[in-house]
Design a protein around this motif. Structure first.
Motif, PDB file in Angstrom:
ATOM      1  N   GLY A 181       0.805  -1.221   0.000  1.00 50.01           N
ATOM      2  CA  GLY A 181       0.000   0.000   0.000  1.00 50.01           C
ATOM      3  C   GLY A 181       0.832   1.262   0.000  1.00 50.01           C
ATOM      4  N   THR A 182       1.846   1.306  -0.865  1.00 49.92           N
ATOM      5  CA  THR A 182       2.669   2.520  -0.961  1.00 49.92           C
ATOM      6  C   THR A 182       2.460   3.243  -2.289  1.00 49.92           C
ATOM      7  OG1 THR A 182       4.486   1.372  -2.020  1.00 49.92           O
ATOM      8  CG2 THR A 182       4.549   1.485   0.376  1.00 49.92           C
ATOM      9  N   ASP A 210      -4.977  -0.302   1.368  1.00 43.48           N
ATOM     10  CA  ASP A 210      -5.223   1.093   1.765  1.00 43.48           C
ATOM     11  C   ASP A 210      -4.335   1.540   2.934  1.00 43.48           C
ATOM     12  OD1 ASP A 210      -6.604   3.445   1.203  1.00 43.48           O
ATOM     13  OD2 ASP A 210      -7.991   3.113   2.868  1.00 43.48           O
ATOM     14  N   THR A 211      -3.166   0.934   3.031  1.00 44.73           N
ATOM     15  CA  THR A 211      -2.279   1.183   4.172  1.00 44.73           C
ATOM     16  C   THR A 211      -2.052   2.663   4.433  1.00 44.73           C
ATOM     17  OG1 THR A 211      -1.189  -0.828   3.398  1.00 44.73           O
ATOM     18  CG2 THR A 211      -0.120   0.368   5.192  1.00 44.73           C
ATOM     19  N   ARG A 212      -1.836   3.417   3.369  1.00 48.24           N
ATOM     20  CA  ARG A 212      -1.586   4.863   3.510  1.00 48.24           C
ATOM     21  C   ARG A 212      -2.729   5.699   2.914  1.00 48.24           C
ATOM     22  NH1 ARG A 212       2.525   1.838   3.290  1.00 48.24           N
ATOM     23  NH2 ARG A 212       4.323   2.161   4.671  1.00 48.24           N
ATOM     24  N   PRO A 244       5.752  -6.831   5.982  1.00 46.83           N
ATOM     25  CA  PRO A 244       5.646  -5.941   7.139  1.00 46.83           C
ATOM     26  C   PRO A 244       4.999  -4.613   6.750  1.00 46.83           C
ATOM     27  CG  PRO A 244       7.900  -6.768   6.862  1.00 46.83           C
ATOM     28  CD  PRO A 244       7.128  -7.216   5.672  1.00 46.83           C
ATOM     29  N   GLY A 245       4.036  -4.175   7.536  1.00 52.98           N
ATOM     30  CA  GLY A 245       3.418  -2.878   7.286  1.00 52.98           C
ATOM     31  C   GLY A 245       2.195  -2.930   6.375  1.00 52.98           C
ATOM     32  N   GLN A 247      -1.469  -3.400   5.224  1.00 54.97           N
ATOM     33  CA  GLN A 247      -2.735  -3.374   5.947  1.00 54.97           C
ATOM     34  C   GLN A 247      -3.878  -3.713   5.007  1.00 54.97           C
ATOM     35  OE1 GLN A 247      -3.214   0.104   8.314  1.00 54.97           O
ATOM     36  NE2 GLN A 247      -1.665  -0.513   9.775  1.00 54.97           N
TER      37      GLN A 247
END
Lengths: 307, 307
Positions: A181-182, A210-212, A244-245, A247
């Motif tokens: 999600g970057t 939609d991490t960010r 890692p990270g 979402q």
């Protein structure tokens, strides 16, 4: 702005959504949920994963689930399959469509399935060939297609080549995943420009996380570039245990909201889908990230209070 | 995709963000926060509102705050002002820029300031005239510019006419507000197409709320249409006490992430801004909606654990 009149949403909540959850949702509840997801108008639901049950305990009931899930005319229930052995299990359970997967990044592929990309390709080729021989449709995921948490930026050219290889094997569609999600809309544009030089747009699906908070902006850009198939997850469930990270996926309700507001037809009922997001939120026992769900709950609470 | 090389972000967290919070943040903490927001590179911060203190208790310290806030060269601290009386208070406190406000919807305007649009315009005209006479710059907000919770869809033509009226009064910029957060990128495009027929793009700012997760998609569309000024709120704080269902503004950190990933210059440090989002989150005592903040906190926690 040119937008498609209609899109296909592939619901991945029961697989990509649940796989990262600590809670095990009982099989009967999953079946009820999946049935109602299809009732909301979704024509494609990825229901589970035939990886080793110890690897993803939340999906350890893949066999019972797929055996017990009542078929529904016009609806495809798909399952993730890592190799021939997974395919065998899926076939034995009556699964009619599978998805194979690999990463565009060497390091993430290794972390995820303990094999290099070179070692993975023949396994997928064998699996796709055997599936197709048995009239089972195959979809292919390319994860970390924009960014790898270990390697950084991923070249669009690498994703293009991998996509072509998978399509040549006999998969019908590549789902291009922004696993961590970057990605930004500009990155989506650059990657899609490269992919569309060699691959017809109806062979591509986008799979955003939609991490960010970028999932819908990225979707907008992909829509403008003519992409018409999107993966999303009821409630915005999701993640990747080996990235890692990472979402939640794009929330299906939020995607519906944006599309319906712009006159894009999905065939899915907002209201029915929201009810299912509420159902899984209650079963999981924590607040899910979907914004449309939270607004809907607020509005329901207000109505309940008579104002 | 054509994007601006540089944009201006106007931070509205201390006013639009805090006004809807039950908690009263002590003046000294607000001052510290605002000072550090400016240190992060923000050149414009709306710090409070000179409406009646009883109307918005969270901002009842407008006078002390603006008197005590140390000036910072190159940084504008603005304040919301409803009328001449508010302007007098602001001037007495040394405020150098004010913002006036009204709604595009008759019913929301009435709910918000207990006056019709027709009754509001002469009050604003008087206020803007007096402010300009005193060399105080004036910005103008048009709220519910896309949708009103009472009246529904708002015609772009009405927003265009109101914007022109405000600009003729002597404001330097109209901030076009999606107060309830229902707008889609298509709606933004339609409204901006109408506005840009009569109003230069450098006289327009967009003010999005992320109620349904659309703030960044709407921002993307506005960026593509050449808009270069955006309001946002540290942490994604915000809402409107007189617009049922309205939630937080675009989160400044999320906006920074999207812009910086696409090579758009903002002059603001992600890291410093995130620290201030964390600061206000701790002071408010609940998890704020910004996605970039939540990811940053997770990453910090992982580093702290040595993995």
């Amino acid at each position: 702005m040119e937008l498609p009149k209609q899109i296909t949403i592939k619901e991945v909540g029961p697989r990509d959504g649940l796989q990262n959850e600590d809670a095990f949702i009982p099989t009967s509840q999953k079946i009820k949920w999946i049935h109602h997801l299809a009732e909301s108008g979704l024509k494609h639901v990825e229901v589970t994963s035939f990886v080793h049950p110890k690897k993803i305990p939340a999906l350890k009931d893949a066999d019972e689930l797929t055996r017990q899930l009542p078929k529904k005319p016009g609806v495809t229930y798909s399952a993730l399959v890592p190799n021939l052995k997974g395919l065998e299990r899926a076939v034995a359970c009556g699964v009619s469509e599978i998805a194979v997967f690999m990463s565009a990044s060497e390091t993430h592929n290794k972390a995820n399935i303990n094999k290099s990309i070179k070692e993975t390709l023949p396994i997928l080729r064998q699996t796709v060939k055997e599936a197709n021989r048995q009239q089972i449709q195959v979809r292919g995921y390319i994860s970390t297609a924009f960014f790898c948490p270990y390697e950084g930026h991923i070249e669009a050219k690498a994703v293009q080549m991998l996509s072509e290889t998978l399509l040549e094997m006999g998969i019908y569609e590549v789902s291009v995943g922004d696993t961590v999600g970057t990605a930004s809309p500009l990155h989506v544009e650059e990657t899609l420009e490269c992919l569309l030089k060699r691959i017809p747009r109806n062979r591509l699906a986008m799979h955003f996380h939609d991490t960010r908070g970028m999932a819908l902006s990225n979707t907008l850009k992909a829509l403008e570039m003519g992409i018409t198939t999107f993966d999303s997850s009821c409630g915005g469930l999701g993640g990747c245990p080996y990235a890692p990270g990472a979402q939640g996926n794009t929330a299906t309700e939020d995607l519906l909201y944006m599309c319906h507001q712009m006159g894009i037809h999905t065939g899915i009922s907002d209201e029915k889908l929201l009810q299912q997001a509420l159902y899984i939120e209650k079963n999981i026992g924590r607040s899910l990230p979907s914004k449309a769900l939270q607004v809907w709950k607020q509005n329901m609470a207000k109505k309940g209070r008579g104002n």
